[in-house]
Design a protein around this motif. Sequence first.
Motif, mmCIF file in Angstrom:
data_model
loop_
_atom_site.group_PDB
_atom_site.id
_atom_site.type_symbol
_atom_site.label_atom_id
_atom_site.label_comp_id
_atom_site.label_asym_id
_atom_site.label_seq_id
_atom_site.Cartn_x
_atom_site.Cartn_y
_atom_site.Cartn_z
ATOM 1 N N THR A 6 32.660 42.249 47.292
ATOM 2 C CA THR A 6 31.506 41.510 47.788
ATOM 3 C C THR A 6 30.355 42.431 48.186
ATOM 4 O O THR A 6 29.199 42.068 48.032
ATOM 5 C CB THR A 6 31.895 40.616 48.980
ATOM 6 O OG1 THR A 6 32.644 41.408 49.884
ATOM 7 C CG2 THR A 6 32.689 39.418 48.549
ATOM 8 N N THR A 7 30.680 43.630 48.687
ATOM 9 C CA THR A 7 29.601 44.558 49.047
ATOM 10 C C THR A 7 28.784 44.905 47.816
ATOM 11 O O THR A 7 27.547 44.889 47.841
ATOM 12 C CB THR A 7 30.181 45.855 49.656
ATOM 13 O OG1 THR A 7 31.024 45.504 50.737
ATOM 14 C CG2 THR A 7 29.078 46.774 50.131
ATOM 15 N N ILE A 8 29.465 45.200 46.737
ATOM 16 C CA ILE A 8 28.784 45.567 45.490
ATOM 17 C C ILE A 8 27.956 44.379 44.986
ATOM 18 O O ILE A 8 26.795 44.529 44.614
ATOM 19 C CB ILE A 8 29.811 45.994 44.415
ATOM 20 C CG1 ILE A 8 30.642 47.189 44.894
ATOM 21 C CG2 ILE A 8 29.116 46.278 43.087
ATOM 22 C CD1 ILE A 8 29.965 48.521 44.825
ATOM 23 N N GLU A 9 28.577 43.210 45.029
ATOM 24 C CA GLU A 9 27.868 42.008 44.560
ATOM 25 C C GLU A 9 26.615 41.756 45.374
ATOM 26 O O GLU A 9 25.556 41.470 44.823
ATOM 27 C CB GLU A 9 28.788 40.786 44.679
ATOM 28 C CG GLU A 9 29.462 40.424 43.382
ATOM 29 C CD GLU A 9 30.420 39.268 43.597
ATOM 30 O OE1 GLU A 9 29.933 38.165 43.929
ATOM 31 O OE2 GLU A 9 31.639 39.469 43.455
ATOM 32 N N ARG A 10 26.741 41.872 46.701
ATOM 33 C CA ARG A 10 25.570 41.632 47.559
ATOM 34 C C ARG A 10 24.521 42.707 47.348
ATOM 35 O O ARG A 10 23.324 42.424 47.325
ATOM 36 C CB ARG A 10 26.007 41.571 49.034
ATOM 37 C CG ARG A 10 26.753 40.275 49.354
ATOM 38 C CD ARG A 10 27.046 40.171 50.832
ATOM 39 N NE ARG A 10 25.826 40.297 51.640
ATOM 40 C CZ ARG A 10 25.763 40.908 52.823
ATOM 41 N NH1 ARG A 10 26.846 41.450 53.338
ATOM 42 N NH2 ARG A 10 24.645 40.953 53.489
ATOM 43 N N ALA A 11 24.974 43.937 47.160
ATOM 44 C CA ALA A 11 24.020 45.024 46.932
ATOM 45 C C ALA A 11 23.240 44.774 45.640
ATOM 46 O O ALA A 11 22.017 44.914 45.616
ATOM 47 C CB ALA A 11 24.756 46.366 46.873
#
Length: 170
Positions: A6-11
């Motif tokens: 999710t961090t990558i997706e949000r980034a």
Amino acid sequence: MHTMDTTIERAWSVLEAVPDPEIPVVSIRELGILRDVRHGEDGVLEVVITPTYSGCPAMSQIAQNIAQAIEQAGLGAHRVKTVLAPAWTTDWITDEAREKLRRYGIAPPAAACSNAEKPIRFVPYKKEAIPCPRCGSTHTEKLAQFGSTACKALYRCVDCREPFDYFKPY
Ligand SMILES: [Zn+2]
């Protein structure tokens, strides 16, 4: 290998919205500057960018804008990694971005040929007609090799008489 988290997706989603400092109608993603968002070997979020024309002063501004977007989204520590190879080319500009450039009044770059396909030197180039981004006329003339920035050349449309920037293929 890291799977999409999710961090990558949000980034990705916040970084996709970061506009180019020089041409705010297009994002750094659409220009092909934003190459990857991933976790580095130490787990820190890593934003991979490839600069456009070397010496484009916008690059430090882009890194600042990336930092701001990451901080505002509360995504924690990150680093911006600059990757020079493969070198950025105007061929990486998406079709949507080309259309946005045209609507903004900048003629998008014609397809650049790869080194292997470049005609032998001294063979005269067929004169390339740059269509006017306003009226579409190919009756245009180059006024200056450098326009508002070094990345662009200044043209003028003979038909509608408007000057315009041409984003030079690179
Ligand atoms: Zn025109």
